[in-house]
Design a protein around this motif. Structure first.
Motif, PDB file in Angstrom:
ATOM      1  N   TYR A 133      59.152  48.391  94.284  1.00 34.25           N
ATOM      2  CA  TYR A 133      58.615  49.096  95.449  1.00 34.25           C
ATOM      3  C   TYR A 133      59.681  49.192  96.539  1.00 34.25           C
ATOM      4  CZ  TYR A 133      55.698  49.985  99.528  1.00 34.25           C
ATOM      5  OH  TYR A 133      55.158  50.514 100.671  1.00 34.25           O
ATOM      6  N   ALA A 134      60.354  48.067  96.800  1.00 33.74           N
ATOM      7  CA  ALA A 134      61.391  48.070  97.839  1.00 33.74           C
ATOM      8  C   ALA A 134      62.490  49.069  97.479  1.00 33.74           C
ATOM      9  CB  ALA A 134      61.966  46.668  97.999  1.00 33.74           C
ATOM     10  N   LEU A 135      62.909  49.082  96.206  1.00 31.68           N
ATOM     11  CA  LEU A 135      63.990  49.975  95.792  1.00 31.68           C
ATOM     12  C   LEU A 135      63.576  51.434  95.914  1.00 31.68           C
ATOM     13  CD1 LEU A 135      65.369  48.143  92.642  1.00 31.68           C
ATOM     14  CD2 LEU A 135      66.505  48.444  94.832  1.00 31.68           C
TER      15      LEU A 135
ATOM     16  N   ARG B 123      61.418  52.691  98.073  1.00 37.46           N
ATOM     17  CA  ARG B 123      61.110  53.131  99.434  1.00 37.46           C
ATOM     18  C   ARG B 123      62.294  53.031 100.389  1.00 37.46           C
ATOM     19  NH1 ARG B 123      57.646  55.367  97.268  1.00 37.46           N
ATOM     20  NH2 ARG B 123      55.416  55.181  97.585  1.00 37.46           N
ATOM     21  N   SER B 124      63.399  52.454  99.940  1.00 36.05           N
ATOM     22  CA  SER B 124      64.555  52.349 100.814  1.00 36.05           C
ATOM     23  C   SER B 124      65.618  53.315 100.300  1.00 36.05           C
ATOM     24  CB  SER B 124      65.088  50.922 100.817  1.00 36.05           C
ATOM     25  OG  SER B 124      66.329  50.899 101.490  1.00 36.05           O
TER      26      SER B 124
END
Lengths: 294, 342
Positions: A110-112, A114-115
């Motif tokens: 998710y972090a990868l 959305r960033s």
């Protein structure tokens, strides 16, 4: 593509193509059917020195046990050689690896997704390189420290190592699934007062289930099929099914014991059959997801 | 997303990868520079009724003490890399200065464990990958043209060779090609040679392992290419047909170019997977005639008496180097793509 009269293939071509397909089906499926059939025979039939047809007729099986099919191999493997224990260990390992991999993988993926910063690319490239590492090279790095810390041989050790080995793949796959979910969804949840984590947990994850299930299937397969890690890092008592089968091979010189290995191999394949039967669609979509989106 | 939230989310995953992938890679590099302690030898005088004898013995206590003081062993620099079991520089230069032609060089190099493993690993990787992809593509084309209701069952059976545990799959085939198994004994009948065994010669063993590799790798290419075929634009196909393109020309000039990006992806994944070939060698008990880099590491670690960590570590480092070389084209492309965007 539907067949229409305009699009009809010449007879020769369609015959060759059907023959080829039938041939491939035999090549793909026959070894499994043959081994399942043979696992209910005695060694003199399945590994016959005189005539391979004995495996079909089962003359020796009838001679030795009184019936054309025998469960001796299964009994020997599961009860006499404690294969049930290995099966139980496999359940523990695969369930834990799948669950932990998914928790870590969804958070990271998710972090990868959305960033948009430069370091996400670096993490993804590093993950790709890690994904390519032969597992046994990593194992040779673990062995000595694990002996020193006295954690070698225990189930949790193997579980955590398998989770780590599985992370690069899980990150790539979940990352590509998260990319397909519109950003607006979590952003509007955050406008409504959710924290980032609440938006992730209560808004994004519920629509992510197909991706989570697919990634879970492949994490399960990795843990289930692994030989390098489990063979090197687990002691005799904690062995899972695959290293257990390998250990049968070294000790099967006694008459009939090779059938234990055959029975164990068939037992280990059955769950995979079930998996493909129930989750064929997810497996196919998982294999293609990486390709089509990546 | 702020840096802080990003790292909060990715931290557990990153930690797992650093602890259990990055650190072990560092650990094998360090380990490969060390070598096991030699056993501490002491000379003792043994006096019996027939006089005294001097005898050399291993001082177990001292060896153990040394082992505990420095568990990694003693520093050896790059020594392990150049010894006979790895790059074998001395042997190689001797072979090249003193030989009877190319065939002799190949034969002598094949006797060195590292080059034996390397040659099989490379041959396996670069034969199985294209053959598996070609077979997978043909199956995809064939499946694409059959009635819908047959597709499900056919995909089910086609997935099996790929899904099944590699060790289990190779054992299943091994038992069949055994001289006592169904394929082995029928091959004997076919070639009228009662001694024919697929394990007898290196060539036959290699062929068997490669056949296994293609069998287990083709389904992956099949599934990906089959999915790709569903997305071939029908307009382009139709206009090609109107322009008079034959069936083959349509495949060659419309379908294949459309699938090229997919093929790159499949090739990449399969190269990575084939390069670590390991289980089939255990399953087929083929180590006499074919070894791979992964198998060499496994064999060093498996030793019951003394595990050769340093030797395994040196082979591991060389393998990691091979993986990076293999991936280089992809990494360079990813890097360029990103820079073009930025």
């Amino acid at each position: 593509m539907e067949q229409t009269t305009v699009n009809r293939r010449p007879l020769l071509l369609s015959t060759t193509s059907s023959l080829f397909l039938v041939l491939w089906l035999i090549v793909a499926a026959f070894p499994f059917l043959w081994t399942v059939w043979g696992s209910f025979k005695v060694e003199a039939d399945f590994f016959s020195r005189e005539n391979w047809q004995l495996a079909i007729t089962g003359l020796n099986t009838i001679g030795q046990t009184g019936s054309a099919f025998t469960g001796d191999g299964y009994q020997g493997a599961w009860i006499e050689r404690d294969f049930w224990k290995a099966a139980w260990n496999t359940v523990i390992v695969t369930v834990s690896v799948t669950a932990i991999s998914l928790v870590l993988g969804t958070l990271g993926g998710y972090a990868l997704a959305r960033s948009a910063r430069r370091y996400t690319l670096w993490i993804l490239i590093t993950a790709l390189v890690f994904r390519a590492m032969p597992h046994i090279t990593l194992v040779s790095g673990y062995m000595l420290p694990f002996f020193e810390w006295n954690v070698w041989g225990a189930l949790p050790t193997a579980i955590i190592v398998l989770v780590a080995i599985n992370q690069p793949f899980a990150l790539w796959m979940l990352h590509s699934f998260f990319l397909s979910i519109p950003k607006d969804l979590d952003e509007s949840a955050m406008v409504d007062g959710c924290t980032r984590f609440q938006a992730f947990r209560q808004v994004v994850i519920p629509v992510m289930w197909p991706g989570v299930i697919t990634t879970g299937l492949f994490s399960f397969l990795l843990a289930y099929n692994d030989f390098a890690v489990t063979a090197m890092l687990l002691n005799q008592d904690n062995q899972t099914m695959v290293p257990k089968i390998a250990s049968f091979l070294g000790t099967v010189q006694t008459e009939g014991a090779v059938m234990y290995a055959v029975a164990a191999v068939v037992s280990a394949t059955v769950p995979l059959f079930m998996l493909v039967m129930f989750f064929q669609r997810q497996i196919v979509s998982g294999l293609t997801a990486g390709a089509v989106k990546g | 997303m702020t840096h802080k939230t990003f790292f909060a989310f990715i931290f557990p995953s990153l930690l797992a990868m650093i602890l259990f992938i990055a650190l072990p890679i560092g650990s094998i590099v360090v380990q490969s520079l060390h070598v096991e302690h030699p056993r501490v030898l002491v000379e003792v005088e043994n006096c019996g009724p027939f006089g005294c004898e001097r005898e050399t013995r291993v001082d177990t206590a001292a060896t153990q003490a040394l082992q505990e003081a420095q568990p990694m062993g003693q520093f050896n620099g790059l020594g392990t890399y150049f010894d006979r079991r790895h790059l074998a520089t001395e042997e190689v230069s001797r072979i090249f200065s003193d030989n009877e032609g190319v065939a002799d060089i190949a034969r002598q190099m094949y006797n060195l464990p590292f080059y034996k493993a390397l040659s099989f690993t490379l041959v396996y990787t670069f034969i199985v990958t294209p053959l598996g992809m070609a077979l997978g593509f043909s199956i995809a084309l064939a499946v694409n043209s059959i009635p819908r209701f047959l597709k499900g069952p056919i995909i089910f059976f086609s997935l099996l060779p790929m899904i099944v545990t590699p060790l289990v799959g190779s054992l299943i085939l091994f038992w069949m090609i055994n001289t006592q198994g169904v394929i082995g004994s029928n091959l004997q009948l076919l070639f009228d040679d009662p001694d024919l065994s697929l394990r007898a010669s290196p060539l036959l063993t290699w062929v068997t392992l490669i056949v296994y590799g293609v069998w287990s790798m083709a389904p992956f290419s099949f599934v990906v290419f089959y999915a790709g075929l569903q997305t071939v634009p029908s307009d382009t196909l139709e206009s090609a047909k109107i322009d008079g393109a034959s069936r083959w020309e349509r495949i060659r000039y419309v379908v294949i170019p459309h699938l090229i990006p997919l093929a790159t992806f499949v090739a990449l994944v399969q190269l990575m997977d084939n390069f670590r070939v390991f289980e089939p060698i255990v399953g087929f008990s083929a180590e006499a005639n074919a070894t791979s880099l992964s198998w060499n590491i496994f064999n060093d670690l498996r030793g019951q008496v003394d595990q050769q960590y340093s030797s395994a570590a040196a082979t591991s480092v060389l393998t990691v180097f091979g993986v990076v070389v293999l991936l280089m084209p992809v990494l360079v492309r990813l890097w360029r793509d990103f820079n073009r965007k930025a």
